[in-house]
Scaffold this active site. Sequence first.
Site, PDB file in Angstrom:
ATOM      1  N   ILE A  50       0.819  -1.223   0.000  1.00  0.00           N
ATOM      2  CA  ILE A  50       0.000   0.000   0.000  1.00  0.00           C
ATOM      3  C   ILE A  50       0.849   1.268   0.000  1.00  0.00           C
ATOM      4  CG2 ILE A  50      -2.079  -1.023   1.026  1.00  0.00           C
ATOM      5  CD1 ILE A  50      -1.171   0.368   3.706  1.00  0.00           C
ATOM      6  N   LEU A  61      -7.743  -2.303   5.758  1.00  0.00           N
ATOM      7  CA  LEU A  61      -7.305  -3.015   6.963  1.00  0.00           C
ATOM      8  C   LEU A  61      -5.799  -3.221   7.016  1.00  0.00           C
ATOM      9  CD1 LEU A  61     -10.073  -5.006   5.903  1.00  0.00           C
ATOM     10  CD2 LEU A  61      -9.877  -5.344   8.350  1.00  0.00           C
ATOM     11  N   THR A 110      -8.572   0.967  15.674  1.00  0.00           N
ATOM     12  CA  THR A 110      -8.507   0.214  16.923  1.00  0.00           C
ATOM     13  C   THR A 110      -8.924   1.068  18.112  1.00  0.00           C
ATOM     14  OG1 THR A 110      -6.934  -0.806  18.443  1.00  0.00           O
ATOM     15  CG2 THR A 110      -6.034   0.817  16.959  1.00  0.00           C
ATOM     16  N   ASP A 111      -9.379   0.418  19.167  1.00  0.00           N
ATOM     17  CA  ASP A 111      -9.686   1.155  20.406  1.00  0.00           C
ATOM     18  C   ASP A 111      -8.421   1.651  21.103  1.00  0.00           C
ATOM     19  OD1 ASP A 111      -8.720  -1.282  21.339  1.00  0.00           O
ATOM     20  OD2 ASP A 111     -10.425  -1.710  22.650  1.00  0.00           O
ATOM     21  N   GLU A 112      -7.246   1.112  20.688  1.00  0.00           N
ATOM     22  CA  GLU A 112      -6.007   1.507  21.380  1.00  0.00           C
ATOM     23  C   GLU A 112      -5.675   2.980  21.177  1.00  0.00           C
ATOM     24  OE1 GLU A 112      -2.682  -1.098  21.284  1.00  0.00           O
ATOM     25  OE2 GLU A 112      -3.917  -2.884  21.362  1.00  0.00           O
ATOM     26  N   TYR A 137       2.536   1.497  17.881  1.00  0.00           N
ATOM     27  CA  TYR A 137       1.419   0.969  17.069  1.00  0.00           C
ATOM     28  C   TYR A 137       0.201   1.880  17.197  1.00  0.00           C
ATOM     29  CZ  TYR A 137      -2.853  -1.681  16.148  1.00  0.00           C
ATOM     30  OH  TYR A 137      -4.102  -2.055  15.713  1.00  0.00           O
ATOM     31  N   LYS A 182      -1.711   4.286  14.414  1.00  0.00           N
ATOM     32  CA  LYS A 182      -3.126   4.142  14.035  1.00  0.00           C
ATOM     33  C   LYS A 182      -3.874   5.460  14.302  1.00  0.00           C
ATOM     34  CE  LYS A 182      -5.060   0.943  12.723  1.00  0.00           C
ATOM     35  NZ  LYS A 182      -5.274   0.383  11.360  1.00  0.00           N
ATOM     36  N   LYS A 235      -0.257 -13.027  18.901  1.00  0.00           N
ATOM     37  CA  LYS A 235      -1.247 -12.383  19.771  1.00  0.00           C
ATOM     38  C   LYS A 235      -1.615 -13.344  20.897  1.00  0.00           C
ATOM     39  CE  LYS A 235      -1.227  -9.028  16.753  1.00  0.00           C
ATOM     40  NZ  LYS A 235      -2.040  -8.905  15.572  1.00  0.00           N
ATOM     41  N   TYR A 245       2.277 -11.358  30.764  1.00  0.00           N
ATOM     42  CA  TYR A 245       3.037 -10.145  31.077  1.00  0.00           C
ATOM     43  C   TYR A 245       2.636  -9.594  32.449  1.00  0.00           C
ATOM     44  CZ  TYR A 245       4.072  -9.932  26.001  1.00  0.00           C
ATOM     45  OH  TYR A 245       4.480 -10.194  24.704  1.00  0.00           O
ATOM     46  N   ARG A 295      -8.737  -6.642  28.689  1.00  0.00           N
ATOM     47  CA  ARG A 295      -9.088  -6.406  27.296  1.00  0.00           C
ATOM     48  C   ARG A 295     -10.553  -6.798  27.085  1.00  0.00           C
ATOM     49  NH1 ARG A 295      -5.164  -3.972  27.937  1.00  0.00           N
ATOM     50  NH2 ARG A 295      -3.238  -3.892  26.730  1.00  0.00           N
TER      51      ARG A 295
HETATM   52  P1  NAD Z   1      -2.801  -8.750  10.687  1.00  0.00           P
HETATM   53  O1  NAD Z   1      -1.451  -8.339  11.152  1.00  0.00           O
HETATM   54  O2  NAD Z   1      -3.276 -10.139  10.949  1.00  0.00           O
HETATM   55  O3  NAD Z   1      -2.921  -8.541   9.106  1.00  0.00           O
HETATM   56  C1  NAD Z   1      -2.428  -7.400   8.460  1.00  0.00           C
HETATM   57  C2  NAD Z   1      -2.438  -7.678   6.955  1.00  0.00           C
HETATM   58  O4  NAD Z   1      -1.954  -6.508   6.295  1.00  0.00           O
HETATM   59  C3  NAD Z   1      -1.519  -8.832   6.521  1.00  0.00           C
HETATM   60  O5  NAD Z   1      -2.172  -9.647   5.588  1.00  0.00           O
HETATM   61  C4  NAD Z   1      -0.331  -8.134   5.908  1.00  0.00           C
HETATM   62  O6  NAD Z   1       0.311  -8.913   4.910  1.00  0.00           O
HETATM   63  C5  NAD Z   1      -0.982  -6.883   5.340  1.00  0.00           C
HETATM   64  N1  NAD Z   1      -0.020  -5.782   5.201  1.00  0.00           N
HETATM   65  C6  NAD Z   1       0.833  -5.306   6.155  1.00  0.00           C
HETATM   66  N2  NAD Z   1       1.557  -4.297   5.650  1.00  0.00           N
HETATM   67  C7  NAD Z   1       1.145  -4.121   4.358  1.00  0.00           C
HETATM   68  C8  NAD Z   1       1.520  -3.233   3.331  1.00  0.00           C
HETATM   69  N3  NAD Z   1       2.473  -2.301   3.518  1.00  0.00           N
HETATM   70  N4  NAD Z   1       0.893  -3.316   2.127  1.00  0.00           N
HETATM   71  C9  NAD Z   1      -0.066  -4.253   1.929  1.00  0.00           C
HETATM   72  N5  NAD Z   1      -0.451  -5.143   2.874  1.00  0.00           N
HETATM   73  C10 NAD Z   1       0.164  -5.069   4.069  1.00  0.00           C
HETATM   74  O7  NAD Z   1      -3.781  -7.668  11.276  1.00  0.00           O
HETATM   75  P2  NAD Z   1      -5.258  -7.835  11.861  1.00  0.00           P
HETATM   76  O8  NAD Z   1      -5.177  -8.224  13.281  1.00  0.00           O
HETATM   77  O9  NAD Z   1      -6.057  -8.627  10.918  1.00  0.00           O
HETATM   78  O10 NAD Z   1      -5.733  -6.297  11.826  1.00  0.00           O
HETATM   79  C11 NAD Z   1      -6.308  -5.753  10.648  1.00  0.00           C
HETATM   80  C12 NAD Z   1      -6.658  -4.310  10.886  1.00  0.00           C
HETATM   81  O11 NAD Z   1      -7.594  -4.226  11.971  1.00  0.00           O
HETATM   82  C13 NAD Z   1      -5.481  -3.424  11.285  1.00  0.00           C
HETATM   83  O12 NAD Z   1      -5.654  -2.180  10.671  1.00  0.00           O
HETATM   84  C14 NAD Z   1      -5.591  -3.315  12.797  1.00  0.00           C
HETATM   85  O13 NAD Z   1      -5.046  -2.095  13.242  1.00  0.00           O
HETATM   86  C15 NAD Z   1      -7.087  -3.356  12.987  1.00  0.00           C
HETATM   87  N6  NAD Z   1      -7.563  -3.902  14.275  1.00  0.00           N
HETATM   88  C16 NAD Z   1      -7.111  -5.111  14.726  1.00  0.00           C
HETATM   89  C17 NAD Z   1      -7.638  -5.645  15.918  1.00  0.00           C
HETATM   90  C18 NAD Z   1      -7.195  -6.987  16.447  1.00  0.00           C
HETATM   91  O14 NAD Z   1      -7.595  -7.357  17.554  1.00  0.00           O
HETATM   92  N7  NAD Z   1      -6.425  -7.758  15.725  1.00  0.00           N
HETATM   93  C19 NAD Z   1      -8.582  -4.914  16.639  1.00  0.00           C
HETATM   94  C20 NAD Z   1      -9.002  -3.658  16.152  1.00  0.00           C
HETATM   95  C21 NAD Z   1      -8.485  -3.178  14.956  1.00  0.00           C
HETATM   96  O1  DAU Z   2      -7.510  -3.505  21.241  1.00  0.00           O
HETATM   97  C1  DAU Z   2      -7.340  -3.774  19.877  1.00  0.00           C
HETATM   98  C2  DAU Z   2      -5.924  -4.253  19.639  1.00  0.00           C
HETATM   99  O2  DAU Z   2      -5.850  -5.565  20.188  1.00  0.00           O
HETATM  100  C3  DAU Z   2      -5.537  -4.272  18.161  1.00  0.00           C
HETATM  101  O3  DAU Z   2      -5.540  -2.963  17.672  1.00  0.00           O
HETATM  102  C4  DAU Z   2      -4.151  -4.880  17.973  1.00  0.00           C
HETATM  103  O4  DAU Z   2      -3.845  -4.996  16.590  1.00  0.00           O
HETATM  104  C5  DAU Z   2      -4.153  -6.263  18.600  1.00  0.00           C
HETATM  105  O5  DAU Z   2      -2.844  -6.811  18.526  1.00  0.00           O
HETATM  106  C6  DAU Z   2      -4.600  -6.202  20.058  1.00  0.00           C
HETATM  107  O6  DAU Z   2      -3.612  -5.527  20.876  1.00  0.00           O
HETATM  108  P1  DAU Z   2      -3.199  -6.064  22.335  1.00  0.00           P
HETATM  109  O7  DAU Z   2      -1.852  -5.570  22.632  1.00  0.00           O
HETATM  110  O8  DAU Z   2      -4.268  -5.821  23.320  1.00  0.00           O
HETATM  111  O9  DAU Z   2      -3.181  -7.663  22.008  1.00  0.00           O
HETATM  112  P2  DAU Z   2      -2.167  -8.827  22.415  1.00  0.00           P
HETATM  113  O10 DAU Z   2      -2.806 -10.113  21.995  1.00  0.00           O
HETATM  114  O11 DAU Z   2      -0.786  -8.551  21.967  1.00  0.00           O
HETATM  115  O12 DAU Z   2      -2.183  -8.759  24.005  1.00  0.00           O
HETATM  116  C7  DAU Z   2      -3.399  -8.909  24.730  1.00  0.00           C
HETATM  117  C8  DAU Z   2      -3.044  -8.749  26.194  1.00  0.00           C
HETATM  118  O13 DAU Z   2      -2.256  -9.874  26.620  1.00  0.00           O
HETATM  119  C9  DAU Z   2      -2.218  -7.522  26.510  1.00  0.00           C
HETATM  120  O14 DAU Z   2      -2.577  -7.014  27.784  1.00  0.00           O
HETATM  121  C10 DAU Z   2      -0.772  -8.058  26.556  1.00  0.00           C
HETATM  122  C11 DAU Z   2      -0.960  -9.455  27.095  1.00  0.00           C
HETATM  123  N1  DAU Z   2       0.017 -10.480  26.602  1.00  0.00           N
HETATM  124  C12 DAU Z   2       0.230 -10.560  25.268  1.00  0.00           C
HETATM  125  C13 DAU Z   2       1.102 -11.494  24.756  1.00  0.00           C
HETATM  126  C14 DAU Z   2       1.374 -11.578  23.276  1.00  0.00           C
HETATM  127  C15 DAU Z   2       0.601 -11.350  27.490  1.00  0.00           C
HETATM  128  O15 DAU Z   2       0.354 -11.284  28.704  1.00  0.00           O
HETATM  129  N2  DAU Z   2       1.472 -12.280  26.992  1.00  0.00           N
HETATM  130  C16 DAU Z   2       1.758 -12.380  25.666  1.00  0.00           C
HETATM  131  O16 DAU Z   2       2.594 -13.255  25.279  1.00  0.00           O
END
Ligand code: NAD
Ligand code: DAU
Length: 351
Positions: free
Chosen positions: A62, A83, A132-134, A157, A161, A196, A214, A221
């Site tokens: 992108i 996304l 994201t809510d973050e 991160y 965002k 994650k 951690y 969450r």
């Molecule tokens: P993910 O890391 O699983 O997937 C990201 C995708 O984007 C991958 O397929 C990757 O190859 C692609 N990508 C990364 N950089 C790129 C680039 N420069 N050009 C083209 N493609 C690229 O992420 P996810 O967890 O599916 O999150 C998707 C979206 O939702 C993100 O914008 C994230 O901020 C948002 N979001 C995630 C969560 C969550 O809990 N995972 C919650 C709220 C919002």
């Molecule tokens: O809130 C939305 C966000 O949720 C998204 O925007 C992000 O893309 C997504 O990665 C997620 O972020 P978090 O940091 O909340 O998710 P994660 O799974 O990394 O961690 C969840 C919680 O668990 C957080 O408090 C950190 C903790 N953790 C995480 C990992 C990876 C641990 O305790 N041990 C671990 O190994």
Amino acid sequence: MNKKILITGGAGFIGSHVVRRFVNNYPSYHIYNLDSLTYAGNLANLRDIENASNYTFIKGDITDSDLVQSLFTEHNFDGVIHLAAESHVDRSIANPMSFVTTNIIGTVVLLNAAKATWNGDFDNKLFYHISTDEVYGSLGEEGFFTEETKYDPHSPYSASKASSDHLVRAYHDTYQLPIVISNCSNNYGSFQFPEKLIPLAINNIINNKPIPVYGKGDNIRDWLFVEDHASAIDAIYHNGLLGSTYNIGGHNEWKNIDLIHLLCRIMDKKLGKEAGTTSKLITFVKDRAGHDLRYAIDATKLKNELGWMPSLQFEEGLEKTVDWYLANEEWIGQVTSGEYQNFYEKQYHQR
Ligand code: NAD
Ligand code: DAU
């Protein structure tokens, strides 16, 4: 109505669920999935729809403005669901620059292409930015994030965002680009990369490895099943008010340590182990830097305006998720080979 929709990041965790939903539910739409296939992107996430006649995959970045503009010129997309992102907080702490590049610059590249191609003719056009809510920072023990909560991101991160959200809004306010933004809480479900918390813990349990928690595991969450996020995105894409923001969440708060204990109980049952066996793997490790204490979403606006509600209770969703990972060990094996080993070594063996 025929529509051409560009979905970015469609080979990732949430993106693959969104692509699948749109390809299956809207046969008259054509879905173009633009993804550069980073470590987090995987075409195996989309095997079931890869040959659908209304689906095209494009491997590309992108941030490549020539490529993105040429795709817009060729297809004149009606909508974008954006996304693609670097999405893991721990990786952003280790390497902020790739988050700035993809999440901020990549978003501006897409905005510029939409603006140049649509060129003021915005009828039936939409740029939908997934966030994201973050971006709201951390809550104390009380309260919820609403759409009016002030931005206060803490990790590279969430700061990247937040920056992209501001830019998307700025293109609306300055150039009248038709946009909508949603900010969602933590997702869980199938195809989530095992960096994650939930899939990492499941993978470690399967391999009888320590489950790294951690700090004291006190962080909270608000967990949402990924298919419910995809259904919210569908509702917002079709009926969201232009220029506005929607919070998406499940009213489903869990302290990390309580979630891990629940997961351990489910895994004992699924793996036929004596109750209490899996929880012995829990290992408290050094806390994440700048670790936000609590996230919790107030999704009233989405419910009142668009009638959206999550469909699954957490216990049911978590059990479904565990079943999926147990049935798809080949997928886990594939995504955890190679780069994952280096990441894991650096991330956890220094803690
Ligand atoms: P993910 O890391 O699983 O997937 C990201 C995708 O984007 C991958 O397929 C990757 O190859 C692609 N990508 C990364 N950089 C790129 C680039 N420069 N050009 C083209 N493609 C690229 O992420 P996810 O967890 O599916 O999150 C998707 C979206 O939702 C993100 O914008 C994230 O901020 C948002 N979001 C995630 C969560 C969550 O809990 N995972 C919650 C709220 C919002
Ligand atoms: O809130 C939305 C966000 O949720 C998204 O925007 C992000 O893309 C997504 O990665 C997620 O972020 P978090 O940091 O909340 O998710 P994660 O799974 O990394 O961690 C969840 C919680 O668990 C957080 O408090 C950190 C903790 N953790 C995480 C990992 C990876 C641990 O305790 N041990 C671990 O190994």
